[in-house]
Write an enzyme that holds these catalytic residues in place. Structure first.
Site, mmCIF file in Angstrom:
data_model
loop_
_atom_site.group_PDB
_atom_site.id
_atom_site.type_symbol
_atom_site.label_atom_id
_atom_site.label_comp_id
_atom_site.label_asym_id
_atom_site.label_seq_id
_atom_site.Cartn_x
_atom_site.Cartn_y
_atom_site.Cartn_z
ATOM 1 N N HIS A 54 -44.548 62.804 -6.487
ATOM 2 C CA HIS A 54 -44.165 63.905 -7.370
ATOM 3 C C HIS A 54 -43.635 65.085 -6.559
ATOM 4 C CE1 HIS A 54 -46.916 62.586 -10.937
ATOM 5 N NE2 HIS A 54 -46.218 61.578 -10.433
ATOM 6 N N GLU A 56 -44.322 68.224 -6.609
ATOM 7 C CA GLU A 56 -45.366 69.122 -6.096
ATOM 8 C C GLU A 56 -46.006 68.561 -4.832
ATOM 9 O OE1 GLU A 56 -45.916 69.134 -10.702
ATOM 10 O OE2 GLU A 56 -45.127 67.774 -9.174
ATOM 11 N N CYS A 84 -49.220 67.529 -13.459
ATOM 12 C CA CYS A 84 -50.164 66.533 -13.951
ATOM 13 C C CYS A 84 -51.520 66.722 -13.267
ATOM 14 C CB CYS A 84 -49.633 65.130 -13.679
ATOM 15 S SG CYS A 84 -49.640 64.668 -11.926
ATOM 16 N N CYS A 87 -51.455 66.422 -9.387
ATOM 17 C CA CYS A 87 -50.837 67.564 -8.717
ATOM 18 C C CYS A 87 -51.697 68.816 -8.818
ATOM 19 C CB CYS A 87 -49.441 67.793 -9.271
ATOM 20 S SG CYS A 87 -48.313 66.427 -8.860
#
Length: 158
Positions: A54, A56, A84, A87
């Site tokens: 992801h 992040e 999410c 993260c």
């Protein structure tokens, strides 16, 4: 929302567009400390064969490598979409000071949409957060990505 927040979020949107060009869900993130860019990231779990790929996570990893420290105090993470659970947990563990995100993620967002993890009081670190910076642009980017994906021949919705 400050002019500084808007400027950083615009850069996160540019990163999200890079993800979209690769066929990845368009999410971009960057980490800033004392007004200086430390690291960037954009979604690429498919291209990287990485379930943790992801935006992040990439930004946090890149910043930690740059600083030589897995703790990132005094930093602000700008990300186009509400993070999410994975993260958000990484933000807490990295000791990020502040999170700024553009649009809510109604399916998996863990800050406002579900769980409200950053508002829990049992963690040993609190991350300040704010939402809605260029939120309409961030939301439109995601919506258009999925709309285009559904229009492609052979997609489930075509």
């Amino acid at each position: 929302m400050t002019a500084t927040d808007i400027a950083w979020m615009q850069q996160a949107i540019d990163l999200a567009r890079q993800a979209a060009e690769l066929g990845e869900v368009p999410v971009g993130a960057l980490l800033v400390k004392e007004g200086k860019l430390l690291a960037t990231g954009f979604n690429h779990p498919i291209a990287g064969s990485d379930p943790c790929g992801h935006a992040e996570i990439h930004a946090l990893r890149n910043a930690a490598q740059t600083l030589g420290n897995y703790r990132l105090p005094g930093t602000t993470l700008y990300v186009t979409i509400e993070p999410c659970t994975m993260c958000v947990g990484a933000l807490i563990h990295a000791r990020v000071e502040r999170l700024v995100f553009g649009a809510r993620e109604p399916r998996a967002g863990a800050v406002v949409s579900h769980l409200q993890i950053l508002d829990q009081t049992h963690y040993n670190h609190r991350v300040q957060w704010s939402e809605g910076v260029l939120g309409e642009q961030c939301s439109a980017l995601i919506s258009e990505f999925f709309r285009a994906r559904r229009r492609k021949p052979g997609s489930p919705a075509s």
